[in-house]
Scaffold this active site. Structure first.
Site, mmCIF file in Angstrom:
data_model
loop_
_atom_site.group_PDB
_atom_site.id
_atom_site.type_symbol
_atom_site.label_atom_id
_atom_site.label_comp_id
_atom_site.label_asym_id
_atom_site.label_seq_id
_atom_site.Cartn_x
_atom_site.Cartn_y
_atom_site.Cartn_z
ATOM 1 N N ASP A 238 0.872 -1.170 0.000
ATOM 2 C CA ASP A 238 0.000 0.000 0.000
ATOM 3 C C ASP A 238 0.915 1.229 0.000
ATOM 4 O O ASP A 238 2.139 1.132 0.136
ATOM 5 C CB ASP A 238 -0.970 -0.030 1.191
ATOM 6 C CG ASP A 238 -2.192 0.838 0.945
ATOM 7 O OD1 ASP A 238 -3.229 0.633 1.592
ATOM 8 O OD2 ASP A 238 -2.115 1.735 0.063
HETATM 9 C C1 GLC Z 1 -4.383 4.267 -0.280
HETATM 10 C C2 GLC Z 1 -5.265 3.101 0.117
HETATM 11 C C3 GLC Z 1 -5.324 2.008 -0.919
HETATM 12 C C4 GLC Z 1 -5.195 2.608 -2.296
HETATM 13 C C5 GLC Z 1 -3.786 3.177 -2.412
HETATM 14 C C6 GLC Z 1 -3.541 3.834 -3.776
HETATM 15 O O1 GLC Z 1 -3.681 4.740 0.836
HETATM 16 O O2 GLC Z 1 -5.026 2.489 1.369
HETATM 17 O O3 GLC Z 1 -6.570 1.320 -0.734
HETATM 18 O O4 GLC Z 1 -5.414 1.626 -3.293
HETATM 19 O O5 GLC Z 1 -3.491 4.108 -1.379
HETATM 20 O O6 GLC Z 1 -4.327 4.956 -3.918
#
Ligand code: GLC
Length: 738
Positions: free
Chosen positions: A265
């Site tokens: 993430d």
């Molecule tokens: C965010 C979220 C995740 C998302 C990623 C990209 O912090 O936790 O669900 O897909 O970043 O945007």
């Protein structure tokens, strides 16, 4: 491209080139102003021009023309002309936005969710995207956590069915086919278990609970063929997911058989330093690589450290080769080596995006996701009656959720726009009555950028309130579209008090003083404390954050054109203090089911039961479900038993009932939930029609994680329930004998 050629390509790549295939940057790093980027965010991140040129993927940018240009320029400079992957959060729709995932959970309709995901995939694909960071399949039990809106709820079986459906919708049988994208299951693992509902917080779960409740939906998505999994921000029993070798190597890859790309993430690898698990970025790089994380989202932990770690003999280059090969294989599954632009098409963007077919599907899905919690005969609204629509969601287009980041708010249909087409203009009025949020509540939305609502002066609020009270005096029915602001749910929006916004509570109270015929239409990203709303309103219809056609779907249901059939995918707690509350809990040794007795597992100031339970939802018609009929009293490994009921529509209008099957393993080597959802059928019935609904009870259905750590069934007595909510007591008994 054949596997051998991929291998030859990998073998020909330099270490730096390989390490940067594992780097993911924001698309903004590729805009014209190179200097600004290099001296700004890139420098801050520790990423140099070479890294930008070699990064294997980007996130957060879309558009056929833009991405085709970017891909062409990137591939010309990439030493082996390897195409880039384009990824985005297309969570519940792209420009056409479908009901938020928790609302799709309420529809109890995997086929419908599959169609919504397929439509989203088509809009994403023609816009040049290859991967969507969806579905989020985290099981949730705590409405204080803002991301419950992104989940399909508190039940492993329902979450698994919907995870599978969404992956199939996004990817089809072959993600390289036209209009398909790679689906990314997230967030592995158990992100929804954050303590106290506080986002990014600690997750402490015994392995039994982790495996029995939280892991099944990830497994379902992986078994459906998801090409990617995303790590979660949280620790799982003391180790951050992104550097948790047991979770990623043993559970995800070995046990679940996931051989796709594992992406962190956003900055989650770097954050293992803040967690206190990695002593520095180099340590984080090593641990994440050893855990099998293939892509580092938006930090330079991999790109700045991996080459050095290999040169120093700290990590084996084979680990990098393994990760890069998975990335190349994903690009290959998408057909990017043959056609690096895949479905990107400026002309198709114009015809596919927000097309009538997608809008109609969005309207259908929204109508099927609404949950009627209460109705003392004032809905559906009878034509010809004087009606006032009063509430800040009366004419509000912001009904698509904070995760519908590409949604086109301007294209949303409000309740007013839809109502004006069907309600008699001479008998119908519309007013907002209050702002969505008060000044105090607005203060909590720090850093929320352009979408943040503007504050309304005290005088203006008084004026709105008086106008509303006057409007309410004159009519036979008051429909009140109320709810949370869409920015009050989603990421980083944990709430300690899950109440309706205070200005709206005041509006409801003041309107109720002059008119008791109130139907509340509730826009919300999460279960709220609805005690006062339920006490005051004669009808309560939850419409969640319904998406592009939300207002039209709401009017369809308010007028009875669509009969509501949604069921709660997550319990609505009696109050915040009751959280976590979920139907599939354990009995305890002192269940509170023996009348007014002191020494039982209960509160002295509130009930144990939620205000509205999982699986609950009303209809405009009535359904009768007969007692359960079993074809036999014993299930064996060879012989299943069928359980049947007759469902009859005893009302005046057609409707759909979600008939739910629950089991209880009465005594086992580990305690089992008092009920577990094991099946559901949506029965569409004309007025007066009846149907027999049958479930097959077989041995695999009885399996669970036993005390000895193995998964299987155990002999003994079972209770079986079939009803229209998790609080059904329509039951029968059977035995399992191995
Ligand atoms: C965010 C979220 C995740 C998302 C990623 C990209 O912090 O936790 O669900 O897909 O970043 O945007």
């Amino acid at each position: 491209m054949e596997k051998e050629k991929l291998k030859a390509l990998l073998d020909d790549m330099s270490l730096k080139e390989k390490a940067d295939q594992m780097l993911q940057l924001m698309g903004a790093f590729y805009q014209e102003d190179k200097e600004g980027i290099l001296t700004g965010p890139a420098r801050d991140m520790g990423v140099g021009e070479e890294d930008i040129q070699l990064a294997g993927s980007i996130l957060g940018t879309y558009g056929a023309g833009k991405l085709k240009k970017l891909q062409k320029e990137y591939m010309e400079k990439q030493p082996h002309h390897i195409p880039m992957l384009f990824m985005m959060d297309v969570i519940h729709g792209m420009k056409t936005v479908f009901p938020m995932p928790l609302a799709q959970g309420a529809a109890f309709d995997p086929e419908l969710s599959e169609k919504c995901a397929a439509a989203a995939a088509k809009e994403a694909a023609v816009s040049g995207l290859h991967v969507t960071f969806s579905p989020m399949v985290d099981l949730v039990r705590d409405a204080r956590w803002g991301r419950v809106m992104e989940s399909t709820g508190e039940d492993p079986y329902l979450n698994s069915r919907l995870a599978q459906a969404q992956v199939k919708g996004f990817q089809g049988e072959d993600m390289g086919a036209p209009y398909k994208v790679c689906s990314c299951i997230k967030h592995f693992a158990a992100y929804g278990g954050a303590q106290a509902g506080r986002d990014y917080n600690t997750v402490e779960l015994c392995e039994h609970t982790l495996r029995d409740f939280y892991l099944p939906s990830y497994k379902a998505g992986i078994d459906a063929g998801a090409g990617m999994v995303m790590t979660s921000f949280n620790t799982v029993n003391g180790i951050p997911a992104s550097t948790n070798k047991w979770l990623m190597r043993d559970v995800l890859r070995k046990e679940m058989g996931f051989d796709g790309v594992l992406i962190s993430d956003f900055s989650a690898i770097l954050e293992t330093v803040a967690h206190g698990h990695s002593k520095d970025e180099a340590d984080a790089a090593r641990k994440a690589l050893e855990a099998g994380v293939d892509i580092d989202m938006m930090t330079s932990v991999y790109s700045a450290n991996l080459c050095k770690l290999v040169e120093e003999g700290v990590v084996d280059e084979a680990l990098i080769d393994e990760g890069v090969m998975r990335i190349l294989e994903l690009k290959n599954r998408l057909g990017l080596f043959e056609n690096p632009y895949k479905d990107a098409d400026e002309e198709e963007e114009k015809t596919v995006i927000l097309c009538k077919e997608h809008r109609n599907l969005a309207r259908e899905a929204a109508g099927k996701s609404f949950v009627l919690l209460k109705n003392e005969g004032i809905l559906p609204a009878a034509p010809g009656k004087k009606t006032a629509f009063i509430g800040p969601y009366t004419d509000n287009k912001e009904i698509i959720s904070s995760w519908a980041i590409l949604g086109d708010v301007a294209s949303c249909v409000t309740i007013k726009e839809a109502a004006e087409k069907v309600f008699d203009p001479g008998l119908t009025t519309f007013c907002s009555g209050s702002p969505v949020l008060s000044e105090r509540e607005l203060k909590g939305l720090v850093g929320f950028g352009p979408g943040k609502p503007v504050s309304v002066s005290e005088e203006e609020q008084e004026k709105l309130l008086q106008e509303a009270v006057e409007a309410a005096k004159e009519v036979e029915l008051v429909i009140m579209p109320l709810g949370e602001h869409y920015l009050q749910s989603g990421e980083a929006t944990s709430r300690g008090m899950i109440d309706l916004p205070e200005a709206q509570v005041r509006l409801l109270r003041e309107v109720a003083k002059v008119n008791e015929n109130i139907a509340v239409v509730l826009f919300t990203g999460r279960p709220l404390d609805l005690r006062e709303v339920s006490r005051i309103a004669r009808s309560v219809l939850v419409v969640w954050l319904p998406g592009t056609e939300g207002g039209a779907a709401a009017v369809d249901v308010l007028t009875g054109k669509v009969n509501p059939s949604g069921k709660l995918p997550m319990s609505f707690p009696y109050c915040t203090g009751q959280i976590p509350v979920h139907y599939n809990a354990y009995s305890t040794g002192r269940p509170d089911n023996v009348g007014e007795v002191r020494f039982r597992s209960k509160y002295i100031d509130i009930p144990n039961e939620p205000l509205y339970p999982f699986g609950y939802g009303l209809s405009y018609t009535k359904f009768e479900i007969s007692p359960v009929k079993l074809s036999g009293g014993v299930v064996t490994d060879e012989k299943a038993v069928t359980a049947s009921v007759t469902v009859k529509n005893t009302g005046e209008r057609a409707g759909t009932e979600v008939v739910q099957l629950y089991l209880q393993d009465i005594a086992a080597s580990v305690v089992r939930p008092v009920k577990e959802l094991k099946g559901f059928v949506k029965a569409e019935l004309e007025a007066g029609e009846e149907k027999e609904i049958t479930f097959v009870i077989d041995e695999p259905m009885l399996r669970f994680l036993r005390a000895d750590g193995t998964v299987g069934s155990e002999e003994g007595e079972f209770n079986l329930f079939i009803g229209n909510s998790s609080d059904t007591d329509n039951q029968a008994k059977f035995r399992y004998e191995s």
